[in-house]
Enzyme design. Structure first.
Site, PDB file in Angstrom:
ATOM      1  N   THR A 122       0.707  -1.289   0.001  1.00 39.38           N
ATOM      2  CA  THR A 122       0.136  -0.020  -0.024  1.00 39.38           C
ATOM      3  C   THR A 122       0.910   1.183  -0.085  1.00 39.38           C
ATOM      4  O   THR A 122       0.196   2.298  -0.031  1.00 39.38           O
ATOM      5  CB  THR A 122      -1.012  -0.173   1.379  1.00 39.38           C
ATOM      6  OG1 THR A 122      -0.358  -0.146   2.425  1.00 39.38           O
ATOM      7  CG2 THR A 122      -1.915  -1.057   0.875  1.00 39.38           C
TER       8      THR A 122
ATOM      9  N   HIS B 105       7.886   0.046   6.308  1.00 41.66           N
ATOM     10  CA  HIS B 105       8.173   0.915   7.699  1.00 41.66           C
ATOM     11  C   HIS B 105       8.822   0.124   8.617  1.00 41.66           C
ATOM     12  O   HIS B 105       8.709  -1.357   8.556  1.00 41.66           O
ATOM     13  CB  HIS B 105       6.971   1.727   7.874  1.00 41.66           C
ATOM     14  CG  HIS B 105       5.654   0.845   8.274  1.00 41.66           C
ATOM     15  ND1 HIS B 105       5.725   0.393   9.294  1.00 41.66           N
ATOM     16  CD2 HIS B 105       4.523   0.796   7.568  1.00 41.66           C
ATOM     17  CE1 HIS B 105       4.436  -0.344   9.400  1.00 41.66           C
ATOM     18  NE2 HIS B 105       3.766   0.044   8.323  1.00 41.66           N
TER      19      HIS B 105
ATOM     20  N   HIS C 214       7.014  -3.380   9.446  1.00 41.67           N
ATOM     21  CA  HIS C 214       7.221  -4.557   8.856  1.00 41.67           C
ATOM     22  C   HIS C 214       8.415  -5.381   9.054  1.00 41.67           C
ATOM     23  O   HIS C 214       8.631  -6.217   8.836  1.00 41.67           O
ATOM     24  CB  HIS C 214       7.485  -4.244   7.384  1.00 41.67           C
ATOM     25  CG  HIS C 214       6.045  -3.659   6.733  1.00 41.67           C
ATOM     26  ND1 HIS C 214       5.989  -2.241   6.284  1.00 41.67           N
ATOM     27  CD2 HIS C 214       4.935  -4.124   6.540  1.00 41.67           C
ATOM     28  CE1 HIS C 214       4.730  -2.195   5.902  1.00 41.67           C
ATOM     29  NE2 HIS C 214       4.106  -3.256   6.041  1.00 41.67           N
TER      30      HIS C 214
ATOM     31  N   LYS D 229      -7.934   0.184  11.109  1.00 41.41           N
ATOM     32  CA  LYS D 229      -7.938   1.656  10.327  1.00 41.41           C
ATOM     33  C   LYS D 229      -9.322   2.150  10.482  1.00 41.41           C
ATOM     34  O   LYS D 229     -10.676   1.280  10.633  1.00 41.41           O
ATOM     35  CB  LYS D 229      -8.073   1.136   8.817  1.00 41.41           C
ATOM     36  CG  LYS D 229      -6.624   0.574   8.330  1.00 41.41           C
ATOM     37  CD  LYS D 229      -5.458   1.586   8.486  1.00 41.41           C
ATOM     38  CE  LYS D 229      -4.191   0.860   8.132  1.00 41.41           C
ATOM     39  NZ  LYS D 229      -4.058  -0.240   8.929  1.00 41.41           N
TER      40      LYS D 229
ATOM     41  N   ARG E 100      -9.130   2.262   3.180  1.00 44.33           N
ATOM     42  CA  ARG E 100      -7.701   2.902   2.511  1.00 44.33           C
ATOM     43  C   ARG E 100      -7.922   3.626   1.294  1.00 44.33           C
ATOM     44  O   ARG E 100      -9.038   3.354   0.688  1.00 44.33           O
ATOM     45  CB  ARG E 100      -6.936   1.734   2.399  1.00 44.33           C
ATOM     46  CG  ARG E 100      -6.354   0.974   3.525  1.00 44.33           C
ATOM     47  CD  ARG E 100      -5.592  -0.227   3.229  1.00 44.33           C
ATOM     48  NE  ARG E 100      -4.887  -0.837   4.315  1.00 44.33           N
ATOM     49  CZ  ARG E 100      -3.745  -0.651   4.952  1.00 44.33           C
ATOM     50  NH1 ARG E 100      -3.023   0.463   4.518  1.00 44.33           N
ATOM     51  NH2 ARG E 100      -3.095  -1.297   5.980  1.00 44.33           N
TER      52      ARG E 100
ATOM     53  N   GLN F   1      -7.866 -13.077   1.705  1.00 43.56           N
ATOM     54  CA  GLN F   1      -6.799 -13.523   2.562  1.00 43.56           C
ATOM     55  C   GLN F   1      -6.715 -14.929   2.621  1.00 43.56           C
ATOM     56  O   GLN F   1      -5.931 -15.693   2.733  1.00 43.56           O
ATOM     57  CB  GLN F   1      -6.576 -12.514   3.613  1.00 43.56           C
ATOM     58  CG  GLN F   1      -5.213 -13.014   4.627  1.00 43.56           C
ATOM     59  CD  GLN F   1      -4.799 -11.875   5.617  1.00 43.56           C
ATOM     60  OE1 GLN F   1      -4.890 -10.992   5.388  1.00 43.56           O
ATOM     61  NE2 GLN F   1      -4.137 -12.729   6.632  1.00 43.56           N
TER      62      GLN F   1
ATOM     63  N   ASP G 234      -2.531  -7.971  14.825  1.00 40.44           N
ATOM     64  CA  ASP G 234      -3.903  -7.381  14.482  1.00 40.44           C
ATOM     65  C   ASP G 234      -4.462  -8.089  13.286  1.00 40.44           C
ATOM     66  O   ASP G 234      -5.567  -7.902  12.775  1.00 40.44           O
ATOM     67  CB  ASP G 234      -3.532  -5.990  13.766  1.00 40.44           C
ATOM     68  CG  ASP G 234      -2.532  -5.760  12.940  1.00 40.44           C
ATOM     69  OD1 ASP G 234      -1.707  -6.861  12.578  1.00 40.44           O
ATOM     70  OD2 ASP G 234      -2.369  -4.634  12.257  1.00 40.44           O
TER      71      ASP G 234
ATOM     72  N   LYS H  17       2.482   2.169  19.441  1.00 45.67           N
ATOM     73  CA  LYS H  17       3.346   1.499  18.375  1.00 45.67           C
ATOM     74  C   LYS H  17       4.408   2.510  18.152  1.00 45.67           C
ATOM     75  O   LYS H  17       4.192   3.626  18.240  1.00 45.67           O
ATOM     76  CB  LYS H  17       2.624   1.636  17.124  1.00 45.67           C
ATOM     77  CG  LYS H  17       1.485   0.319  16.813  1.00 45.67           C
ATOM     78  CD  LYS H  17       0.831   0.305  15.303  1.00 45.67           C
ATOM     79  CE  LYS H  17      -0.016  -1.004  15.197  1.00 45.67           C
ATOM     80  NZ  LYS H  17      -0.539  -1.008  13.684  1.00 45.67           N
TER      81      LYS H  17
ATOM     82  N   LYS I 120       6.966   6.067  14.830  1.00 50.05           N
ATOM     83  CA  LYS I 120       6.271   7.308  14.417  1.00 50.05           C
ATOM     84  C   LYS I 120       7.507   8.312  14.926  1.00 50.05           C
ATOM     85  O   LYS I 120       7.916   8.631  15.669  1.00 50.05           O
ATOM     86  CB  LYS I 120       4.986   7.481  15.278  1.00 50.05           C
ATOM     87  CG  LYS I 120       3.848   6.593  14.821  1.00 50.05           C
ATOM     88  CD  LYS I 120       3.470   6.925  13.520  1.00 50.05           C
ATOM     89  CE  LYS I 120       2.337   6.053  12.980  1.00 50.05           C
ATOM     90  NZ  LYS I 120       1.925   6.001  11.688  1.00 50.05           N
ATOM     91  N   THR I 121       7.510   9.040  13.833  1.00 50.45           N
ATOM     92  CA  THR I 121       8.550  10.331  13.623  1.00 50.45           C
ATOM     93  C   THR I 121       7.732  11.674  13.605  1.00 50.45           C
ATOM     94  O   THR I 121       6.405  11.777  13.233  1.00 50.45           O
ATOM     95  CB  THR I 121       9.758  10.340  12.987  1.00 50.45           C
ATOM     96  OG1 THR I 121       9.349  10.723  11.669  1.00 50.45           O
ATOM     97  CG2 THR I 121      10.498   9.077  12.854  1.00 50.45           C
TER      98      THR I 121
END
Length: 413
Positions: A40, A45, A48, A82, A86, A171, A192, A227, A230-231
């Site tokens: 996606t 990131h 993963h 989510k 998406r 899936q 998740d 999580k 994150k920056t």
């Protein structure tokens, strides 16, 4: 110690459909397992990185991974976690993203000599006859049960589309296809993904009358359960063009003391006895563990040379004769100056150290901004303060935001 116990000891395992059977499969047999990545974005990131590390551990233990890229499921998007649907991607975007993912995963996964299998679920999903799919697969899914799963339940209030409701059966169908074609008996995924994995396990059992298994992996969270990765600029990407090796290194060098040992276990191959020794460090001594973490993780993603450069850049940031080449930078031209001056507020917004003029003012008012000029640090105290062209005599200045963020402003000649 078997590989199952290794994964347990390092904190990877969250849930299993049958712990004893999975332990027996992983410790006593060589199996084929799979994990999927929906393309996606054009980069993986740090979230993963956990499944990639687990794939590497299992591959080294003799198991064969199937790395599935969701060229088909990615066109729909997993609703898990989510709050909104998406963004829908084109086939061209999906194909480009898959190429990027392959390049990034190859740094830790051995794709040589058939040691791993790469598949794209668009190969079997894109040309499905929908009526045949409903008859073969859809009949085995209870809508009532699906809506009881958290991945769907949390979306009901905001609106869950029929489009997204198809994700779980699709899936699950992946697992069925991989079991038939490659004898795949284990699906892995983030915690998740638990409900989607259960769907696949049950579908294979019903269609093939055989037992397969599922195991979820712990998400990368900090000591507060949030999580990580994150920056201020968004996600911590594995692509150097999105997150520079220096920024990547700095993130791990500056993580909270409470998280460093957990990250050493999950994100590095450092032996556990060394990690246990590092866990005994306290106070300022814990910085040594953070440096090891930052070096190891950065080297795994960007290579040893880039990790060493980032390490030295961080070490010598305020030392005489420093090399600042590896510090994130923004170029400006003389056109940005008015009457030979440019405001600090403008520099903060241009460099994206502040998202707005208002945020820039707040940072300055709170004493969070300093300027490095000629190897001397000057705290910015006035929101109206500016720099002159003469301040760029060395071709650049460095802005320090807080204690951890450094950014170089380079003047174009």
């Amino acid at each position: 110690m078997g590989v199952f116990e290794i994964l347990q000891e390092r904190g990877f395992i969250a849930q299993t459909t049958n712990e004893e059977k999975i332990k027996d499969l992983l410790n006593k047999q060589n199996i084929t397992f799979y994990i999927g990545f929906d393309p996606t974005a054009d980069s993986l990131h740090i979230g993963h990185f956990i499944p990639i590390m687990v794939i590497s551990h299992l591959q080294k233990a003799g198991h064969t991974p199937i790395v599935l890229f969701g060229g088909g499921t990615g066109l729909i998007g997993d609703p898990s976690g989510k709050t909104d649907m998406r963004k829908m991607l084109t086939n061209e975007m999906i194909s480009h993203n898959i190429d990027c993912f392959k390049n990034q995963t190859s740094k830790l996964i051995d794709f040589s000599k058939e040691k791993a299998i790469v598949v794209n679920n668009a190969d079997w999903l894109a040309n499905l006859n929908y009526i045949d799919f409903l008859r073969e697969v859809g009949v085995h899914f209870s809508v009532n049960r699906m809506l009881s799963f958290e991945c769907y339940k949390q979306r009901l209030e905001r609106g869950l589309s029929f489009f997204e409701l198809n994700y779980m059966p699709m899936q699950s169908y992946d697992f069925l296809i991989l079991n038939r074609k490659y004898g795949c008996v284990l699906e892995l995924g983030g915690d998740d993904q638990w409900s989607n994995i259960i769907g696949g396990v049950e579908l294979v059992r019903k269609k093939e009358n055989t037992d397969v298994f599922g195991m979820t992996l712990a998400l990368l969270t900090n000591s507060e359960g949030k999580k990580m990765g994150k920056t201020e600029k968004g996600a911590l990407w594995l692509d150097a063009a999105k997150t520079s090796p220096y920024e990547f290194y700095q993130y791990w060098r500056n993580i909270d003391d409470k998280d460093v040992i957990k990250c050493l276990k999950m994100l590095t191959f450092l032996p556990m006895d060394e990690i246990i020794e590092l866990s005994k460090l306290e106070g300022q001594e814990l910085n040594r563990a953070k440096e090891i973490l930052a070096l190891e993780v950065t080297a795994a993603i960007h290579g040893k040379d880039e990790a060493t450069k980032a390490h030295h850049a961080a070490k010598t940031i305020f030392c005489s004769g420093q090399d600042t080449n590896d510090i994130p930078f923004t170029c400006i031209s003389t056109d940005a100056f008015s009457d030979g001056k440019i405001s600090i507020i403008e520099l903060l917004t241009i460099s994206k150290l502040a998202s707005s003029n208002g945020e820039a003012r707040r940072l300055i008012a709170q004493g969070g901004i300093s300027i490095l000029l000629k190897n001397k640090t000057k705290k910015v105290l006035n929101i109206n303060e500016s720099l002159a062209l003469s301040d760029f005599a060395e071709g650049y200045v460095i802005i320090k935001k807080g204690k951890k963020v450094f950014h170089k402003i380079v003047l174009k000649k």
